[in-house]
Scaffold this active site. Structure first.
Site, PDB file in Angstrom:
ATOM      1  N   GLU A  88       0.822  -1.205   0.000  1.00  0.00           N
ATOM      2  CA  GLU A  88       0.000   0.000   0.000  1.00  0.00           C
ATOM      3  C   GLU A  88       0.861   1.262   0.000  1.00  0.00           C
ATOM      4  OE1 GLU A  88      -3.668  -1.731   2.685  1.00  0.00           O
ATOM      5  OE2 GLU A  88      -1.944  -0.834   3.692  1.00  0.00           O
ATOM      6  N   ASP A 117      -7.471  -4.803   9.265  1.00  0.00           N
ATOM      7  CA  ASP A 117      -7.017  -3.615   8.542  1.00  0.00           C
ATOM      8  C   ASP A 117      -6.929  -3.808   7.046  1.00  0.00           C
ATOM      9  OD1 ASP A 117      -4.931  -5.319   8.459  1.00  0.00           O
ATOM     10  OD2 ASP A 117      -3.504  -4.022   9.449  1.00  0.00           O
TER      11      ASP A 117
END
Lengths: 347, 347
Positions: free
Chosen positions: B62, B233
């Site tokens: 990410e 998450d």
């Protein structure tokens, strides 16, 4: 443990210059074009996304990620036209190549120089398919940091050996010509963009203003021309009069990004464009007609950076031109990050 | 020229450990919480975007960018639960802080350790507003790399000094307890998650499986509890039974991101949540009722990394703990990138 899991290979600016110097600039451009061509042929394998841009009054900072499922790459690049006033680069960049299986970075590299090289390599790759066959004369409008790279890529891939230079700053054209001495070009310094266009079979526009400028007007573009539009690459920054776009067959890298950033931001969102990778992969013809005007609306896409980083990763190792950075925490026991911190304090 | 425009400050893992060691872990956590609190109070000044994720079979990579108009920061972070099998970290990270005016990077840093610290600091900051007043006993379920940081942040900010540990791997709990020796905790090692919950006023869940697991079931959650859910998450990775969510008042960092990645991915997209920054800024009450169940659905947001990098940039300079990387091309004449390459070859 002989693996040093904390270390990531790093190619500095100095190392990059040594690597390119050892290859030679033209062979490096040809190798990059070949790597980009191979990745364009497997375009559909890549995760693609428009770059993530943070705009400010003075410029833009962008992140450009992509992945083929085996490797992941991203580039950080800024564009700040006012930077040259205090001695900084308009565009600087760095990037990272990672292993998708572990998420671990494999290589961190400067990409200011590498971006200049891959941008020129992509332009020349596009022109291989789009320029008039046998074209040898290129007008080069905008003689800044990208200009010599474009000239050499077109020489390496297409045999272009006549250049017609124009820049609003004549010193820029003179410097470009001086830098290209000894590379076998016949170079004309021109007093206007119109003059530069005389006899040109290809025109490359690479100006840096962050504004909708009109570097080329419609009357300057004759039949059969290939336009390599490099400078228009963010919202509000274009170089060509929209009438030129309407007369051209337009080739782009990744339409969702180019419609925001490229010359075609001036056209309706449904204006027909062809993806360059389809031409490279043989799915779509390139130039079809000697009188056709072709336009490569270049904005730069993440896959080109991916290709460049993959090439560099191999070349840096081959030449031994890299350092190693202590970038990744590597506790003896992977779940014991805190213990590593604790033991470091007790040393 | 005394400015070295090519150099970017670099904080390695080793430097980071020295910096944290010199501060002390609890003071560093408190300083980070204070920096994050200050940025949460001016939340509306930031450019915000959900992180840009590249998912694969084994994990995710990410990029998390944000900017306040003066500084820009991004973090690269991976999440690969299988990594520990061959000695790698589940999560590693690095990040960059840049100057928006020029687009130039100011600092490159390891962020594996820094992320562990800022995640714990954010959890404790949330709990300051959401946990029962005077809470001293915390259940800590999942005793991996994040656990000790959570414990110390709750101690530094709230005075939590009783811990009840549970992990599916008892060795992880034992290591967590050993690492926390000397920090003034009363620690109980528990044989089940249910046992860990006995007497706990706060529960922190920080497990790492990439799956919809049910670490807490509804019957384990009594009135007045504050739940600090750290481990869920990414899409498909949650820790709490949805019935718990329906009984809780839910606080999140950035709703567009948390609805994709957090526990609330299990709820309808219009389920009411409160943004944590509004509580920190005094726009919305925190805990309102001693019997209320509060839930901080933590996924980690870019502004926390921005705060952490800004704190680190000051602290690294104060302590002199950084190196300098030759990352940015800096030709004598800014438009003459090619000339720099040319002259390097002639040396």
């Amino acid at each position: 443990m002989d693996r040093k899991l904390n270390l990531v290979r790093f190619v500095s600016v100095d190392r990059m210059m040594r690597i390119i110097g050892a290859c030679g600039i033209e062979p490096a451009l040809a190798a990059l074009a070949s790597e980009i061509e191979a990745d364009f042929r497997r375009w559909e394998r890549f995760d693609k996304t428009a770059r993530v841009a943070a705009h400010s009054r003075t410029g833009v900072i962008e992140l450009m990620p992509t992945s083929d499922g085996e490797h992941y790459a991203f580039k950080y690049v800024n564009g700040h036209p006012g930077n040259t006033r205090d001695g900084r680069q308009t565009v600087t960049a760095f990037g990272v190549l990672s292993d998708v299986a572990t998420g671990y970075p494999l290589l961190l590299s400067e990409m200011t120089i590498l971006t200049a090289l891959r941008t020129a390599a992509t332009s020349a790759l596009a022109a291989l398919h789009l320029a008039p066959p046998g074209a040898r004369c290129m007008a080069l409008i905008g003689n800044g940091a990208q200009s010599e790279f474009q000239a050499l890529a077109f020489k390496a891939l297409l045999g272009v050996d006549r250049l017609r230079l124009y820049d609003i700053d004549p010193a820029a054209s003179a410097r470009c010509a001086a830098n290209l001495t000894g590379y076998g070009f016949d170079i004309a310094l021109c007093a206007s963009a119109e003059a530069a266009m005389l006899g040109a079979e290809i025109v490359t526009t690479a100006t840096a203003d962050k504004a909708n400028a009109t570097i080329l007007t419609d009357n300057m573009v004759g039949p059969g021309l290939h336009i390599n539009a490099v400078g228009g690459d963010c919202p509000g920054k274009t170089e060509l009069h929209p009438d030129i776009l309407r007369r051209s067959e337009i080739f782009v890298e990744y339409p969702p990004q180019t419609r925001i950033e490229g010359e075609i931001q001036q056209l309706p969102a449904d204006h027909s464009v062809t993806e360059l990778w389809r031409v490279v992969a043989g799915q779509h013809p390139g130039r079809r007609d000697p009188r056709q005007i072709t336009l490569f609306d270049s904005v730069g896409f993440a896959i080109e950076d991916f290709s460049a980083l993959r090439w560099l990763a191999k070349e840096a190792v081959r030449q031994g031109e890299y350092d190693e950075l202590d970038l990744l925490a590597d506790p003896d026991e992977p779940r014991d990050l805190f213990g590593m911190l604790l033991r470091a304090q007790q040393l």
